[in-house]
Design an enzyme around this catalytic site. Structure first.
Site, mmCIF file in Angstrom:
data_model
loop_
_atom_site.group_PDB
_atom_site.id
_atom_site.type_symbol
_atom_site.label_atom_id
_atom_site.label_comp_id
_atom_site.label_asym_id
_atom_site.label_seq_id
_atom_site.Cartn_x
_atom_site.Cartn_y
_atom_site.Cartn_z
ATOM 1 C CG HIS A 155 -1.861 -0.981 1.262
ATOM 2 N ND1 HIS A 155 -3.302 -0.477 0.917
ATOM 3 C CD2 HIS A 155 -1.855 -2.529 1.218
ATOM 4 C CE1 HIS A 155 -4.008 -1.820 0.895
ATOM 5 N NE2 HIS A 155 -3.382 -2.755 1.120
ATOM 6 C CG ASP A 364 -0.320 9.387 1.192
ATOM 7 O OD1 ASP A 364 -0.254 8.470 1.597
ATOM 8 O OD2 ASP A 364 -0.772 10.336 1.534
HETATM 9 O O1 LIG Z 1 -2.149 0.711 10.816
HETATM 10 P P1 LIG Z 1 -1.595 2.040 11.006
HETATM 11 O O2 LIG Z 1 -0.061 2.009 11.690
HETATM 12 O O3 LIG Z 1 -2.552 2.853 12.128
HETATM 13 O O4 LIG Z 1 -1.610 2.966 9.828
HETATM 14 C C1 LIG Z 1 -2.835 2.766 9.064
HETATM 15 C C2 LIG Z 1 -2.495 2.526 7.790
HETATM 16 O O5 LIG Z 1 -1.700 3.472 6.897
HETATM 17 C C3 LIG Z 1 -1.047 3.086 5.784
HETATM 18 O O6 LIG Z 1 -2.083 3.272 4.654
HETATM 19 C C4 LIG Z 1 -1.679 3.213 3.272
HETATM 20 O O7 LIG Z 1 -2.832 2.817 2.503
HETATM 21 C C5 LIG Z 1 -3.990 3.384 1.757
HETATM 22 C C6 LIG Z 1 -4.692 2.550 1.119
HETATM 23 O O8 LIG Z 1 -3.719 1.828 0.013
HETATM 24 C C7 LIG Z 1 -2.886 4.229 0.844
HETATM 25 O O9 LIG Z 1 -4.009 5.094 0.374
HETATM 26 C C8 LIG Z 1 -1.723 5.115 1.779
HETATM 27 O O10 LIG Z 1 -1.230 5.977 1.015
HETATM 28 C C9 LIG Z 1 -0.902 4.449 2.585
HETATM 29 O O11 LIG Z 1 -0.330 5.152 3.451
HETATM 30 C C10 LIG Z 1 -0.404 1.764 5.697
HETATM 31 O O12 LIG Z 1 0.062 1.431 4.674
HETATM 32 C C11 LIG Z 1 -1.538 0.661 6.288
HETATM 33 O O13 LIG Z 1 -0.842 -0.617 6.551
HETATM 34 C C12 LIG Z 1 -1.725 0.911 7.932
HETATM 35 O O14 LIG Z 1 -2.858 0.265 8.193
HETATM 36 O O1 LIG Z 2 -11.470 10.928 10.904
HETATM 37 C C1 LIG Z 2 -11.218 10.232 9.721
HETATM 38 C C2 LIG Z 2 -10.000 10.523 8.990
HETATM 39 C C3 LIG Z 2 -9.797 9.522 7.809
HETATM 40 N N1 LIG Z 2 -10.916 8.489 7.857
HETATM 41 C C4 LIG Z 2 -10.260 7.435 6.833
HETATM 42 O O2 LIG Z 2 -8.958 7.339 6.830
HETATM 43 C C5 LIG Z 2 -8.630 6.901 5.375
HETATM 44 C C6 LIG Z 2 -7.221 7.371 5.293
HETATM 45 O O3 LIG Z 2 -6.645 6.779 4.167
HETATM 46 P P1 LIG Z 2 -5.610 7.444 3.314
HETATM 47 O O4 LIG Z 2 -5.153 6.542 2.005
HETATM 48 O O5 LIG Z 2 -5.843 8.737 2.810
HETATM 49 O O6 LIG Z 2 -4.406 7.567 4.230
HETATM 50 P P2 LIG Z 2 -3.559 6.615 5.240
HETATM 51 O O7 LIG Z 2 -3.978 6.922 6.581
HETATM 52 O O8 LIG Z 2 -3.943 5.105 4.889
HETATM 53 O O9 LIG Z 2 -1.962 6.765 5.070
HETATM 54 C C7 LIG Z 2 -9.755 7.428 4.607
HETATM 55 O O10 LIG Z 2 -10.426 6.276 3.900
HETATM 56 C C8 LIG Z 2 -10.522 8.255 5.529
HETATM 57 O O11 LIG Z 2 -11.975 8.336 5.088
HETATM 58 C C9 LIG Z 2 -11.712 8.163 8.484
HETATM 59 O O12 LIG Z 2 -12.455 7.417 8.507
HETATM 60 N N2 LIG Z 2 -12.051 9.099 9.815
#
Ligand SMILES: O=P(O)(O)OC[C@H]1O[C@H](O[C@H]2O[C@H](CO)[C@@H](O)[C@H](O)[C@H]2O)[C@H](O)[C@@H](O)[C@@H]1O
Ligand SMILES: O=c1ccn([C@@H]2O[C@H](COP(=O)(O)OP(=O)(O)O)[C@@H](O)[C@H]2O)c(=O)[nH]1
Length: 470
Positions: A155, A364
């Site tokens: 991701h 990102d």
């Molecule tokens: O599990 P956490 O440590 O709390 O972090 C939340 C997730 O963050 C990252 O999200 C990524 O996935 C998104 C969907 O593909 C993408 O849009 C975003 O750019 C990425 O940063 C991480 O990759 C996940 O594993 C985490 O669960």
């Molecule tokens: O208050 C919040 C803020 C974020 N999101 C969700 O968290 C995800 C964030 O995904 P993104 O790919 O933008 O970034 P990541 O946190 O995975 O790096 C999106 O689906 C948002 O709708 C949510 O449900 N509640």
């Protein structure tokens, strides 16, 4: 079967000290949840915290929790995953730390995930492993269960060789990923980085998106840009309840001419500090006033025990305090800052209320927030200011694209978006909405699964390797 570090729910302690389930933060869960709802199957993941739970169901999803000890959380999740791999894979925006004991724990936790998946998967099942926390699982799982079809999806970005080779365990990670039949990335450049590294570091033959292993197996590496439930978001945003809530938000903010919005996990990759500074400078320069414009910043708590994240929170909150102290008026703060996480309905209302969505990461993988904003603008209005360094920028070309390192460029884009004519806004928004509608999360999952199934057939029947390879 889905194998991911996260389950869709996370065990947390609330303000009164009681343990409860909460939706897990981040885009991985937002993307996989609708896919799992549309299919049968189980989801193996860490439920947060150290408590052990039996398999359970949430909203029709079959979840298999895999517990971690306090030491594993510290060394696997906070340590190797988020202190080593996360910054390394995000262009070294922060300095990665390399610790041998973190690596040992990463290997141990990956092995436990692989063993649990091997135990539960039906004969010939398809297992889809997700993200950087579990890069060794494909190889471990293949050794235990050669009958399975294994897909892996990353991701986050996959770095160029120049950065990846800093990693003392680079070869093990590449070999771990090569246990999959199909390795998916957000963007083509990441797949190319991977193929190049496999050729250079592991010495396997490659041709275009294929890797030829000595045992006759082939592995494909390709891009599958992730997406959102575009139809679901559009429907929600168009509902009366969300329209009313959006109007109430605007009213509560004092009916400013324009609302700017940022929504991110509180992560140093997201560029929150720089964007708030740009906005603050526009007010202090006199280009905007607090009567005309407000910046709503939602910062979702994230990885709060990791030092970098704690420091970032302090820095951002100090900046918000300074901007509001210097530039705000009574009842008119320049920045409305919320350190919390909202459910989907409230997110849709915020997207609907916001005139300018500001997404400015330094790097990102995709950024689903940018796509959700577009999906919610059913009236084809609203402006998106988007970093060139978000995966989403490859598809959302009609956004105001910015370099988050360029403060003046970012200020100019915010101002242009602020002054844009309705015709210009709808021209851009219409094109972006078309892109998202045609490439939603269902299309993403279908294309990955189709390729995985085709690929598995291709790879099992393949006994002779081609003569010419580059
Ligand atoms: O599990 P956490 O440590 O709390 O972090 C939340 C997730 O963050 C990252 O999200 C990524 O996935 C998104 C969907 O593909 C993408 O849009 C975003 O750019 C990425 O940063 C991480 O990759 C996940 O594993 C985490 O669960
Ligand atoms: O208050 C919040 C803020 C974020 N999101 C969700 O968290 C995800 C964030 O995904 P993104 O790919 O933008 O970034 P990541 O946190 O995975 O790096 C999106 O689906 C948002 O709708 C949510 O449900 N509640």
């Amino acid at each position: 079967m889905i194998v991911a570090n996260r389950l869709p729910v996370d065990r947390v302690t609330d303000a009164r000290g009681r343990s409860t389930w909460r939706r897990s933060p981040g885009g991985l869960v937002s993307a996989i949840e609708p896919v799992m709802r549309a299919h049968d199957g189980v989801w193996i993941g860490w439920p947060g915290g150290t408590q052990k739970f039996k398999p359970f169901k949430v909203d029709g999803l079959d979840l298999v929790p895999l517990a971690m000890s306090a030491e594993e959380i510290e060394e696997h999740y906070e340590g190797f995953s988020n202190g080593t791999l996360w910054p390394l894979y995000h262009d070294v925006v922060a300095k990665p730390e390399f610790h041998r004991e973190w690596w040992d724990t990463y290997v141990r936790v990956n092995r436990r995930f692989a063993e649990r998946a091997a135990e539960l998967a039906a004969e010939g099942a398809t297992v889809w492993v997700h993200d950087y926390q579990l890069q060794l699982v494909p190889q471990m799982l293949r050794e235990l269960r050669p009958d399975l079809r294994i897909g892996f999806y990353l991701h986050i970005p996959f770095p160029p060789a120049e950065l990846f080779q800093q990693l003392p365990w680079r070869r093990q990670i590449l070999e771990g990923l090569l246990g999959a039949d199909l390795v998916g990335f957000q963007l083509p450049g990441a797949a190319q980085n991977f193929i190049r590294l496999v050729r250079q570091r592991v010495g396997h033959k490659t041709h275009r998106d294929l890797v030829y292993l000595p045992d006759g197996r082939t592995v494909r590496a390709a891009a599958f840009p992730i997406s959102i439930d575009a139809g679901g978001f559009a429907e929600l945003a168009a509902s009366d309840a969300v329209a009313e809530r959006a109007a109430a938000i605007r009213e509560a903010l004092g009916n400013p001419r324009r609302i700017f919005l940022g929504i991110d996990r509180l992560d140093y990759t997201k560029g929150i500090y720089a964007r708030l500074r740009a906005f603050g400078e526009l007010i202090s320069d006199g280009a905007l006033t607090v009567e005309d414009a407000v910046f709503v910043q939602v910062a979702v708590p994230s990885r709060e025990r990791v030092e970098h994240y704690r420091n970032l929170r302090d820095d951002i909150e100090r900046l918000v305090g300074r901007i509001n102290g210097d530039l705000g008026r009574i009842g008119r703060p320049a920045v409305s800052y919320l350190h919390t996480s909202y459910p989907r309905e409230e997110m849709a209302a915020l997207y609907r209320a916001a005139d300018i969505m500001v997404v400015t990461p330094y790097r990102d993988g995709m950024n689903l927030v940018a796509k959700e904003y577009v999906a919610c603008r059913t009236d084809e209005d609203g402006a998106l200011v988007l970093s060139e360094f978000a995966g989403a920028a490859d598809e959302l070309r009609q956004a105001w694209l910015v370099n988050p390192y360029d403060m003046n460029g970012m200020k100019a884009a915010l101002l242009e978006a602020y002054h844009a004519e309705p015709k210009e806004l709808s021209r851009r928004m219409r094109a972006m909405r078309k892109q998202i509608a045609q490439h939603d999360v269902k299309a993403w999952a279908d294309s990955f699964m189709t390729e995985l199934e085709d690929d598995a057939a291709h790879s099992h029947s393949k006994t002779v390797r081609p003569a010419t390879r580059s």
